[in-house]
Structure formats: structure tokens, C-alpha cells
Design a protein around this motif. Structure first.
Motif, PDB file in Angstrom:
ATOM      1  N   LEU A   6     107.387  44.680  19.461  1.00 25.40           N
ATOM      2  CA  LEU A   6     106.191  44.712  20.194  1.00 25.40           C
ATOM      3  C   LEU A   6     105.725  45.913  20.908  1.00 25.40           C
ATOM      4  CD1 LEU A   6     106.065  40.961  21.147  1.00 25.40           C
ATOM      5  CD2 LEU A   6     105.014  41.954  19.340  1.00 25.40           C
ATOM      6  N   ALA A   7     106.854  46.952  21.115  1.00 26.13           N
ATOM      7  CA  ALA A   7     106.660  48.174  21.792  1.00 26.13           C
ATOM      8  C   ALA A   7     105.558  49.025  21.416  1.00 26.13           C
ATOM      9  CB  ALA A   7     108.079  48.865  21.784  1.00 26.13           C
ATOM     10  N   ASP A   8     105.043  49.028  20.005  1.00 21.27           N
ATOM     11  CA  ASP A   8     104.369  49.729  19.564  1.00 21.27           C
ATOM     12  C   ASP A   8     102.766  49.142  19.564  1.00 21.27           C
ATOM     13  OD1 ASP A   8     102.286  50.716  17.293  1.00 21.27           O
ATOM     14  OD2 ASP A   8     103.943  52.099  17.310  1.00 21.27           O
ATOM     15  N   PRO A   9     101.675  49.936  20.174  1.00 21.28           N
ATOM     16  CA  PRO A   9     100.370  49.217  20.495  1.00 21.28           C
ATOM     17  C   PRO A   9      99.830  48.884  19.213  1.00 21.28           C
ATOM     18  CG  PRO A   9     100.386  51.849  21.123  1.00 21.28           C
ATOM     19  CD  PRO A   9     101.874  51.278  20.704  1.00 21.28           C
ATOM     20  N   THR A  10      99.906  49.651  18.164  1.00 21.93           N
ATOM     21  CA  THR A  10      99.586  49.168  16.865  1.00 21.93           C
ATOM     22  C   THR A  10      99.987  47.889  16.249  1.00 21.93           C
ATOM     23  OG1 THR A  10      99.188  51.516  15.981  1.00 21.93           O
ATOM     24  CG2 THR A  10      99.080  49.915  14.134  1.00 21.93           C
ATOM     25  N   ARG A  11     101.105  47.472  16.544  1.00 24.16           N
ATOM     26  CA  ARG A  11     101.858  46.377  16.176  1.00 24.16           C
ATOM     27  C   ARG A  11     101.304  45.194  17.015  1.00 24.16           C
ATOM     28  NH1 ARG A  11     107.444  48.694  16.373  1.00 24.16           N
ATOM     29  NH2 ARG A  11     107.268  50.170  14.632  1.00 24.16           N
ATOM     30  N   ARG A  12     101.045  45.432  18.309  1.00 22.33           N
ATOM     31  CA  ARG A  12     100.421  44.258  19.117  1.00 22.33           C
ATOM     32  C   ARG A  12      98.938  44.214  18.498  1.00 22.33           C
ATOM     33  NH1 ARG A  12     102.785  47.594  23.061  1.00 22.33           N
ATOM     34  NH2 ARG A  12     100.894  48.559  23.767  1.00 22.33           N
ATOM     35  N   ALA A  13      98.258  45.343  18.231  1.00 20.11           N
ATOM     36  CA  ALA A  13      96.898  45.212  17.823  1.00 20.11           C
ATOM     37  C   ALA A  13      96.739  44.202  16.547  1.00 20.11           C
ATOM     38  CB  ALA A  13      96.047  46.325  17.282  1.00 20.11           C
ATOM     39  N   CYS A  23      95.615  37.582   7.441  1.00 19.90           N
ATOM     40  CA  CYS A  23      94.839  38.780   6.817  1.00 19.90           C
ATOM     41  C   CYS A  23      95.644  39.435   5.869  1.00 19.90           C
ATOM     42  CB  CYS A  23      94.548  39.997   7.934  1.00 19.90           C
ATOM     43  SG  CYS A  23      93.485  39.394   9.253  1.00 19.90           S
ATOM     44  N   THR A  24      95.009  40.101   5.024  1.00 18.95           N
ATOM     45  CA  THR A  24      95.786  41.101   4.101  1.00 18.95           C
ATOM     46  C   THR A  24      95.838  42.445   4.637  1.00 18.95           C
ATOM     47  OG1 THR A  24      93.648  41.914   2.978  1.00 18.95           O
ATOM     48  CG2 THR A  24      94.557  39.938   2.159  1.00 18.95           C
ATOM     49  N   VAL A  25      96.390  43.324   4.091  1.00 19.52           N
ATOM     50  CA  VAL A  25      97.002  44.468   4.656  1.00 19.52           C
ATOM     51  C   VAL A  25      95.657  45.243   4.764  1.00 19.52           C
ATOM     52  CG1 VAL A  25      97.987  46.881   4.372  1.00 19.52           C
ATOM     53  CG2 VAL A  25      99.219  44.600   3.734  1.00 19.52           C
ATOM     54  N   GLY A  26      94.699  45.280   3.628  1.00 16.24           N
ATOM     55  CA  GLY A  26      93.536  45.812   3.592  1.00 16.24           C
ATOM     56  C   GLY A  26      92.584  45.496   4.810  1.00 16.24           C
ATOM     57  N   ARG A  27      92.618  44.313   5.082  1.00 16.63           N
ATOM     58  CA  ARG A  27      91.737  43.904   6.006  1.00 16.63           C
ATOM     59  C   ARG A  27      92.109  44.228   7.393  1.00 16.63           C
ATOM     60  NH1 ARG A  27      90.526  37.569   7.964  1.00 16.63           N
ATOM     61  NH2 ARG A  27      89.271  37.988   9.692  1.00 16.63           N
ATOM     62  N   LEU A  28      93.374  44.219   7.732  1.00 13.85           N
ATOM     63  CA  LEU A  28      93.882  44.753   8.714  1.00 13.85           C
ATOM     64  C   LEU A  28      93.685  46.222   8.950  1.00 13.85           C
ATOM     65  CD1 LEU A  28      97.395  42.781   9.150  1.00 13.85           C
ATOM     66  CD2 LEU A  28      95.563  42.581  10.509  1.00 13.85           C
ATOM     67  N   ALA A  30      91.454  48.088   7.717  1.00 15.64           N
ATOM     68  CA  ALA A  30      90.189  48.457   8.017  1.00 15.64           C
ATOM     69  C   ALA A  30      89.670  48.423   9.624  1.00 15.64           C
ATOM     70  CB  ALA A  30      89.233  47.386   7.427  1.00 15.64           C
ATOM     71  N   GLY A  31      90.361  47.547  10.282  1.00 14.54           N
ATOM     72  CA  GLY A  31      90.149  47.655  11.822  1.00 14.54           C
ATOM     73  C   GLY A  31      91.081  48.277  12.590  1.00 14.54           C
ATOM     74  N   LEU A  32      91.839  49.281  12.119  1.00 13.47           N
ATOM     75  CA  LEU A  32      92.798  49.962  12.884  1.00 13.47           C
ATOM     76  C   LEU A  32      92.667  51.687  12.572  1.00 13.47           C
ATOM     77  CD1 LEU A  32      95.894  47.725  12.409  1.00 13.47           C
ATOM     78  CD2 LEU A  32      94.758  48.214  14.374  1.00 13.47           C
ATOM     79  N   PRO A  33      93.356  52.181  13.336  1.00 13.12           N
ATOM     80  CA  PRO A  33      92.837  53.909  13.338  1.00 13.12           C
ATOM     81  C   PRO A  33      94.051  54.506  12.563  1.00 13.12           C
ATOM     82  CG  PRO A  33      93.478  53.400  15.579  1.00 13.12           C
ATOM     83  CD  PRO A  33      93.555  52.326  14.819  1.00 13.12           C
ATOM     84  N   VAL A  39     100.028  50.548   8.287  1.00 13.92           N
ATOM     85  CA  VAL A  39     100.087  49.184   8.595  1.00 13.92           C
ATOM     86  C   VAL A  39     101.023  48.406   7.678  1.00 13.92           C
ATOM     87  CG1 VAL A  39      98.358  47.066   8.469  1.00 13.92           C
ATOM     88  CG2 VAL A  39      97.433  49.455   9.147  1.00 13.92           C
ATOM     89  N   SER A  40     101.289  48.688   6.613  1.00 17.56           N
ATOM     90  CA  SER A  40     102.394  48.023   5.654  1.00 17.56           C
ATOM     91  C   SER A  40     103.702  48.291   6.512  1.00 17.56           C
ATOM     92  CB  SER A  40     102.399  48.483   4.403  1.00 17.56           C
ATOM     93  OG  SER A  40     101.143  48.418   3.494  1.00 17.56           O
ATOM     94  N   GLN A  41     103.919  49.456   6.883  1.00 16.09           N
ATOM     95  CA  GLN A  41     105.005  49.628   7.678  1.00 16.09           C
ATOM     96  C   GLN A  41     105.212  48.792   9.069  1.00 16.09           C
ATOM     97  OE1 GLN A  41     105.244  54.138   8.005  1.00 16.09           O
ATOM     98  NE2 GLN A  41     106.273  54.055   6.040  1.00 16.09           N
ATOM     99  N   HIS A  42     104.054  48.940   9.710  1.00 20.86           N
ATOM    100  CA  HIS A  42     104.165  48.016  10.766  1.00 20.86           C
ATOM    101  C   HIS A  42     104.338  46.519  10.515  1.00 20.86           C
ATOM    102  CE1 HIS A  42     103.250  51.085  13.904  1.00 20.86           C
ATOM    103  NE2 HIS A  42     102.284  51.492  13.208  1.00 20.86           N
ATOM    104  N   LEU A  43     103.691  46.156   9.376  1.00 21.51           N
ATOM    105  CA  LEU A  43     103.770  44.706   9.127  1.00 21.51           C
ATOM    106  C   LEU A  43     105.328  44.345   8.725  1.00 21.51           C
ATOM    107  CD1 LEU A  43     100.648  44.389   7.065  1.00 21.51           C
ATOM    108  CD2 LEU A  43     101.142  43.302   9.062  1.00 21.51           C
TER     109      LEU A  43
END
Length: 103
Positions: A6-13, A23-28, A30-33, A39-43
């Protein structure tokens, strides 16, 4: 441990998004920078930490919060908070005794 995941802000998002609905990876993505591969690595990190459940859905995967996945982290934080309150109480009692002697 989950706290490291949880240290990474993208993971918290990602977790915040998954609180709303699976959600699917694609949907996630779409809402992240960050890119879809990122995103797959964070998941993967979140899944390895036991925070996510992954459900195959045709050719895609659906990610959701894991039931009970946060239990270990919650127990850790509860113990940390309990220890902090105990330390504070001991210190307050010490100060009260010292001040009582000075009076």
C-alpha cells in the motif's frame, strides 16, 4: 506484508477504485495516469499481498477486493495503535507522579 503493497499511491488508487466495484485491467488503466502494463504489475503486487481476488471472466480477468485480505494489516495497525496508547498512558502517569512530587 500488505503495508508495503500500500506504500505506492497508484496501488492505493487501484484499491479505492475496486472498493466501488470489481474491474478489469483496462477499466482500471483508463482512470489512472500509468500504462496498462504498469497497472497489471501493480495488480500483481496487490494480489500477491492477498489484498485482491482475481476471477477469470472469458479472456479477461476481473479484480476485486479479497474478502478478509486486509485482516493482517488491520491486526498490525490495531496492535501498533494499542502499543502507542499504552506508551502514552505510561508517560502521562509518569508525568503526573513527577508533578505530584514537585507540589
Amino acid at each position: 506484508m500488505q503495508i508495503a503493497a500500500l506504500a505506492d499511491p497508484t496501488r492505493r488508487a487501484i484499491l479505492a477504485e475496486l472498493r466501488e466495484a470489481p474491474c478489469t485491467v483496462g477499466r482500471l488503466a483508463a482512470g489512472l495516469p500509468v500504462s496498462r502494463p504498469a497497472v497489471s504489475q501493480h495488480l500483481k503486487v496487490l494480489s500477491d499481498a492477498g489484498l485482491l481476488a482475481v476471477e477469470p471472466h472469458g479472456t479477461r480477468r476481473l479484480y476485486r477486493l479479497a474478502p478478509g485480505g486486509i485482516d493482517e494489516l488491520r491486526a498490525y495497525l490495531d496492535a501498533l495503535w494499542s502499543d502507542a496508547l499504552s506508551s502514552f498512558a505510561r508517560r502521562a502517569e509518569e508525568v503526573a507522579r513527577i508533578e505530584g512530587k514537585d507540589s
